[in-house]
Design a protein around this motif. Structure first.
Motif, short mmCIF file in Angstrom:
data_model
loop_
_atom_site.label_atom_id
_atom_site.label_comp_id
_atom_site.label_asym_id
_atom_site.label_seq_id
_atom_site.Cartn_x
_atom_site.Cartn_y
_atom_site.Cartn_z
N UNK A 1 0.82 -1.21 0.00
CA UNK A 1 0.00 0.00 0.00
C UNK A 1 0.86 1.26 0.00
N UNK A 2 2.11 1.15 0.46
CA UNK A 2 3.00 2.31 0.55
C UNK A 2 3.99 2.40 -0.61
N UNK A 3 3.89 1.51 -1.58
CA UNK A 3 4.89 1.45 -2.66
C UNK A 3 4.53 2.36 -3.82
N UNK A 4 5.51 3.17 -4.26
CA UNK A 4 5.36 3.82 -5.56
C UNK A 4 5.97 2.88 -6.61
N UNK A 5 5.85 3.24 -7.88
CA UNK A 5 6.27 2.30 -8.91
C UNK A 5 7.77 2.03 -8.85
N UNK A 6 8.56 3.06 -8.56
CA UNK A 6 10.01 2.87 -8.57
C UNK A 6 10.44 1.85 -7.52
N UNK A 7 9.90 1.97 -6.30
CA UNK A 7 10.25 1.02 -5.24
C UNK A 7 9.71 -0.37 -5.55
N UNK A 8 8.52 -0.41 -6.17
CA UNK A 8 7.94 -1.69 -6.56
C UNK A 8 8.85 -2.40 -7.57
N UNK A 9 9.26 -1.68 -8.61
CA UNK A 9 10.10 -2.29 -9.66
C UNK A 9 11.45 -2.72 -9.09
N UNK A 10 11.99 -1.89 -8.17
CA UNK A 10 13.27 -2.25 -7.56
C UNK A 10 13.15 -3.55 -6.78
N UNK A 11 12.03 -3.70 -6.03
CA UNK A 11 11.83 -4.92 -5.26
C UNK A 11 11.67 -6.13 -6.18
N UNK A 12 10.98 -5.95 -7.28
CA UNK A 12 10.80 -7.05 -8.23
C UNK A 12 12.14 -7.48 -8.80
N UNK A 13 12.99 -6.52 -9.15
CA UNK A 13 14.27 -6.85 -9.78
C UNK A 13 15.22 -7.57 -8.82
N UNK A 14 14.99 -7.40 -7.51
CA UNK A 14 15.86 -8.04 -6.53
C UNK A 14 15.58 -9.54 -6.40
N UNK A 15 14.47 -10.00 -6.98
CA UNK A 15 14.08 -11.40 -6.86
C UNK A 15 14.94 -12.29 -7.75
#
Length: 703
Positions: A167-181
């Motif tokens: 709920x607190x994620x903007x797109x940049x943080x979301x994409x960064x988290x996805x790429x860390x997987x």
């Protein structure tokens, strides 16, 4: 598929929004069943009795349950239940919070002497902790002592380390988290973003991405699609825009509930589902019907059969069947109108069909036929202007006549096409007959459940650990504490009262309700009343319940006179300050929405045909009262009907005080009469009193 036994983080987002609708409810009593189910019995000003269940064992859930769905009260309460009663009795539910996006709910209660927070951990082994206003643990079902946190009496409560909150994620943080997987898309959404398996798959499906695609091969196109799907889903549940579903799966020729969600899921599209008005209702239905036992001391506790659920289900089915019947009627009428149009415009239709036949026999393709009609439109040829297009796959031409688009077979000619439409109308009419038979069967089932409920109610209990039965001739006015027992009824949103003979009378509050009452709630042997004066409500004296067939019975004169007085009182007669007026009565078949030739009916207006029974010079009269048994509520209407029903009443007459001001005066009068002033505040607020007052000025009549 295994049955769902734990709520997800997404579920808790939706649930929290709904539970906050009970803010202000007062706790009456707390119970503990076994070592994992807490029940809080509360009273809410609007909802009446509220039963909150929190379970943290093999099944982990929290929801408000119907009273008939709660287990019987256990025997002697354990220390944990006694502690809850001591801290929460008389406390108000202030707020319900979800801790981040974790499966943890916080229930905050406030009382003048102390505040209390109940923490429900709906993950892992599950736990319930009770905190004081300083965040210190008063007691907990289980003691937890870990390096990362402690949950034990006397210690500060320690939340587990919070996981990522989408709920607190903007797109940049979301994409960064996805790429860390280092795994695929669906597993990343499920684990790294805290959505779990089901919603991980759901978001990938809604985003239209390949679930098993490796993160290393995915890019912004997939990430943006998933992020947009996630935002839409979370925005809906967070804002309360839910459409709850309980899902069923076939199992050995029987159906069983396997899942409950706040929104319809594409991942569950292959399962039959049942819709509910609220997520709480869906959770109550689902968990009540799981094959589990809530026991105390090793003994099974049983709850009241789900009468209301079964009755509500059949009422929903009847409503759906009635809608289907209306659709069948409209469809059949449409097909007949199409057939008649073919004959009315016979020459034009024959010209179009002949043109198509000749062109096809001459070897022209369907595209050529369509192009020829387009040329005809440009030349202003009338027949061509009515052609809406062609259907090459089925060999049909579409003709537009008087708002209808009709698909015709050029080889069949006008008569056969018309016969085909009449045949279709007949087929639809037969479907309507089948639906009428089905609705009759459903009504019979409904009546059976209603009879069973009535039989059960004779033996029904509120709590097995105490006798809630009130002695006869209770002096309610002098009682220090009066229990609130509000029962919602289908007619509460209308004006209503019960006559001194027990018949229900309903009236509209506006033009929309006037039409609704006549179209939906007036049956063949009811009585229709209306004041001769302008601006009165449609008034219907019911001879049956909405789900029951209307009965041809002889009505007492007293009930007819009270209904007539009701119609006059709530008309402009009262508003004009007059003491009496005329009213008339007719049968339902005399009431029509079709105006006489040359006349116009406004919204909420009706035409009355045939003879009328008049009640001349009927005096206005209104009393407002409070009932204490079998339910606690405000009632209002003709004095002869209300004074025999209510514990105490206030009589009104036309006067100088505006409706709101007069209601406040009545409220103060009630508070002076009852020892339990808080009861009056909860049950008979000025707003509630005002619902039963006539339009215009009023004053309390002198005794």
């Amino acid at each position: 598929m295994d049955e769902k036994r734990e709520l997800t983080s997404v579920d808790l987002v939706a649930l929290t929004a709904e539970l906050n609708g009970y803010a202000g409810a007062v706790v009456d009593k707390a119970y503990l069943y076994g070592d994992d189910l807490v029940r809080l019995k509360m009273r809410d000003f609007d909802e009446g009795r509220v039963e909150l269940l929190v379970e943290v064992g093999e099944t982990k859930r929290a929801n408000v349950a119907r009273p008939e769905h709660v287990p019987n009260a256990p025997g002697r309460p354990p220390n944990f239940a006694k502690m809850l009663r001591n801290r929460l009795s008389g406390a108000n539910l202030h707020e319900v919070r979800q801790h981040g996006f974790d499966r943890i709910l916080e229930f905050e209660f406030r009382r003048e002497d102390q505040d209390t927070t109940i923490i429900a951990e709906l993950f892992g082994d599950g736990n319930i902790a009770v905190l004081d206003q300083n965040g210190e643990v008063v007691d907990s079902l289980d003691t937890v002592r870990l390096k990362s946190r402690t949950v034990a009496p006397g210690s500060q409560y320690g939340f587990p380390q919070s996981r990522l909150d989408p709920l607190d994620l903007d797109y940049e943080r979301f994409a960064e988290r996805m790429r860390q997987s280092d795994t695929d898309l669906v597993r990343t959404v499920a684990t790294q973003l805290n959505f779990g398996g089901l919603y991980g798959e759901e978001l990938c499906t809604r985003a239209g991405v390949e679930k098993t695609k490796d993160i290393a091969e995915a890019g912004d196109e997939e990430f943006e699609a998933i992020y947009d799907a996630m935002e839409r889903l979370l925005d809906d549940v967070n804002a309360g825009r839910t459409d709850p579903r309980v899902y069923y799966e076939e199992d050995d020729d029987a159906e069983r509930r396997v899942d409950v969600t706040p929104l319809p899921l594409e991942e569950r599209a292959d399962l039959r589902s049942e819709a509910f008005d609220s997520f709480n209702d869906a959770l109550d239905d689902y968990f009540t019907n799981l094959e589990t036992e809530a026991d105390e001391g090793g003994e099974e506790t049983t709850s009241k059969p789900a009468f209301e659920e079964e009755i509500a289900k059949r009422e929903r089915i009847i409503e759906q069947q009635e809608g289907a019947i209306e659709n069948f009627e409209e469809q059949a009428e449409t097909e007949r109108e199409k057939a008649e149009l073919l004959y009315e415009r016979y020459d034009l239709v024959d010209e179009v069909l002949s043109t198509v036949r000749q062109a096809r026999r001459a070897g022209y393709g369907w595209d050529d036929v369509e192009a020829r009609f387009e040329e005809g439109k440009e030349q202003g040829i009338e027949a061509a202007e009515h052609v809406a297009g062609v259907d090459p796959e089925n060999g049909l031409v579409r003709l537009r006549l008087d708002g209808h688009t009709i698909s015709l077979d050029p080889e069949a000619g006008v008569e056969k096409n018309a016969d085909g439409l009449y045949t279709e109308a007949k087929r639809i009419q037969e479907k309507k007959e089948g639906a009428l038979s089905a609705i009759a069967d459903t009504r019979e089932e409904l009546e059976q459940w209603q009879r069973r409920r009535e039989e059960w109610s004779e033996e029904e209990h509120e709590d097995e650990e105490e006798d809630d039965e009130e002695p006869e001739n209770v002096d309610w006015l002098s009682r220090a504490s009066i229990p609130v027992r509000k029962q919602e009824q289908w007619y509460d949103r209308f004006r209503w009262f019960r006559t001194s003979d027990g018949f229900l009378v309903i009236g509209g509050r506006n033009a929309e309700q006037n039409e609704e009452i006549v179209e939906k709630y007036m049956d063949g042997y009811d009585r229709f009343f209306h004041a001769q004066a302008h601006g009165g409500p449609v008034t219907v004296l019911k001879t049956s319940a909405p789900s029951e067939p209307s009965q041809d019975i002889e009505l007492p004169e007293s009930s007819l006179e009270e209904a007539a007085q009701f119609a006059v009182t709530y008309s402009s007669v009262w508003k004009d300050g007059r003491g009496a007026g005329d009213a008339y009565m007719v049968m339902p078949e005399q009431v029509s929405k079709t105006a006489e030739s040359g006349e116009y009916l406004s919204k909420g207006g009706f035409t009355i045909r045939g003879d009328r029974t008049y009640f001349e010079n009927t005096p206005v009269g209104c009393s407002v009262g409070i009932t204490c048994e079998p339910s606690t509520r405000v009632v209002g209407g003709p004095p002869s009907a209300i004074e025999g029903e209510a514990e105490t009443t206030v009589s009104l007459e036309p006067g100088k005080f505006a409706q709101g001001d007069a209601a406040k005066r009545v409220y103060r009068e009630f508070r002076e009469r009852f020892t339990d002033e808080s009861f009056v505040r909860k049950v008979a607020s000025p707003d509630e009193i005002q619902k039963f007052m006539p339009p215009g000025g009023s004053r309390i009549a002198e005794e």
